[in-house]
Design an enzyme around this catalytic site. Structure first.
Site, PDB file in Angstrom:
ATOM      1  CD  GLU A   1      -3.014  -0.760  -0.094  1.00 23.73           C
ATOM      2  OE1 GLU A   1      -3.158   0.389  -0.538  1.00 23.73           O
ATOM      3  OE2 GLU A   1      -3.574  -1.754  -0.594  1.00 23.73           O
TER       4      GLU A   1
ATOM      5  CE1 TYR B   1      -7.608   3.744  -1.362  1.00 23.10           C
ATOM      6  CE2 TYR B   1      -5.223   3.518  -1.156  1.00 23.10           C
ATOM      7  CZ  TYR B   1      -6.436   3.073  -1.645  1.00 23.10           C
ATOM      8  OH  TYR B   1      -6.480   1.933  -2.399  1.00 23.10           O
TER       9      TYR B   1
ATOM     10  CG  ASP C   1      -7.402   5.223  -4.937  1.00 21.34           C
ATOM     11  OD1 ASP C   1      -8.622   5.179  -5.258  1.00 21.34           O
ATOM     12  OD2 ASP C   1      -6.544   4.515  -5.468  1.00 21.34           O
TER      13      ASP C   1
END
Ligand code: SF4
Length: 356
Positions: free
Chosen positions: A41, A122, A140
């Site tokens: 991520e 996010y 996002d």
């Protein structure tokens, strides 16, 4: 929003069915390990999927566990990150790894993830929904675009009010048991079909519930695009000082742009300043060495996300017995040592101008 026919599956259900059939087999999707998902991520924050895959494997080869990452010196972490850009991400990963190890494990909700350096709303929502099933929306740029098209949001989707509307719309259809997959599916749709320009609506699994598709001739005109500001162009000089096969390099301040990386001395030219004069001045200001003459070795250009740079490189060969003293942030290195240092791409391009 269009009225839904009785018995028809919800938009979320069709999106998830499509995702279950079509999701790309990205390496981190096989991982339920929080460390590996977290690394993925963080990489995906500023790096395209194709590139991120390469850096992901490379980073995990060197640091297969959060404990190994926490124990590593930051220079080694930056070196492994080289090329992925946005080096603050690597520094934050390293810093956060130490905190996770000290705390005895990873967080289990979005609020806990937000406490870690480098983890924004996010990323926190994506990780909490994927790893612990927390029913939170991870929004996002892909999610914003898709949601704006579904709901025909005509404002700037990034503006706080529009963003809040889009988040509320998605939250209303978030399937409680598959929040993580829903967030992933939204991202997948945005990356593969609902692209910024020319979305592939004919292949879209949720076209029947997309207002932009149903009501507009050009669904891709939503969301409205903000005018992209032109990136500033920086012209700078770089000083390559050689002494008996070694170069003088210095380490940038640990925080800020390219923090902690190694480069040749140099900097921005003043208005009207000749590049060779700027080279001499910058070296003097940064290291206290007043040297000349300077031999031009070439010019390199490099694009950063927020500016472009043009570097005029000059070389000076010192013909004295011992190398002069330099500040603590600088050192003399052989080419081999130079290759091992974490450094900006532009610095590598400058070094490539010099014959090995
Ligand atoms: S129908 Fe077109 S605009 Fe709407 S979500 Fe699908 S790809 Fe995007």
């Amino acid at each position: 929003m269009p009225a839904r026919q009785k018995g028809r599956r919800s938009r979320a259900a069709r999106l998830l069915a499509w995702y279950d059939r079509q999701a790309r087999p990205l390496p981190w999707r096989r991982d339920v390990d929080p460390y590996r998902r977290w690394v993925a991520e963080i990489l995906l924050q500023q790096t395209r999927v194709a590139q991120a895959t390469r850096y992901y494997e490379r980073f995990l080869d060197a640091f297969p566990t959060v404990e190994r990452l926490a124990r590593a010196p930051v220079g080694r972490v930056l070196k492994r990150w080289e090329g992925a850009g946005y080096y603050a991400r690597a520094r934050h990963l390293h810093d956060a790894a130490r905190r996770v190890v000290a705390a005895g494990g990873f967080p289990h909700d979005a609020a806990g993830w937000r406490e870690l350096p480098g983890v924004g709303p996010y990323t926190a929502a994506a990780l909490a929904s994927l790893l612990d099933g927390e029913p939170v929306v991870a929004l996002d740029a892909n999610g914003l675009r898709v949601a704006a098209r579904w709901t025909l949001e005509r404002g700037d989707a990034r503006a706080p009010q529009a963003r809040a509307r889009l988040e509320a719309a998605l939250r209303a259809e978030l399937p409680p048991r598959r929040a993580g997959d829903f967030n992933e599916a939204l991202m997948e749709l945005g990356e593969t079909l609902c692209r910024p320009r020319a979305p592939r609506c004919s292949a879209c699994p949720v076209g029947q519930d997309c207002r932009a598709f149903l009501e507009l001739a050009e669904p891709g005109s939503i969301p409205v695009r903000r005018r992209v500001r032109e990136r500033p162009h920086v012209v700078a000089a770089v000083a390559i000082v050689e002494h008996e096969g070694r170069w003088l390099v210095q380490r940038r301040a640990p925080r800020g742009l390219l923090g902690g990386l190694w480069e040749f001395p140099g900097g921005k030219l003043r208005v009207g300043e000749a590049p060779s004069d700027g080279c001499r001045r910058e070296l003097l200001e940064e290291t206290g060495l007043d040297l000349g003459p300077w031999e031009p070795v070439g010019t390199v250009r490099h694009d950063y996300s927020h500016f472009t740079v043009e570097l005029h490189a000059f070389r000076h060969r010192l013909r004295i017995a011992s190398a002069p003293a330099v500040p603590g942030t600088a050192r003399w290195v052989s080419r081999k040592e130079f290759e091992r240092l974490p450094r900006p791409r532009a610095t590598s391009k400058v070094a490539a101008l010099l014959a090995p």
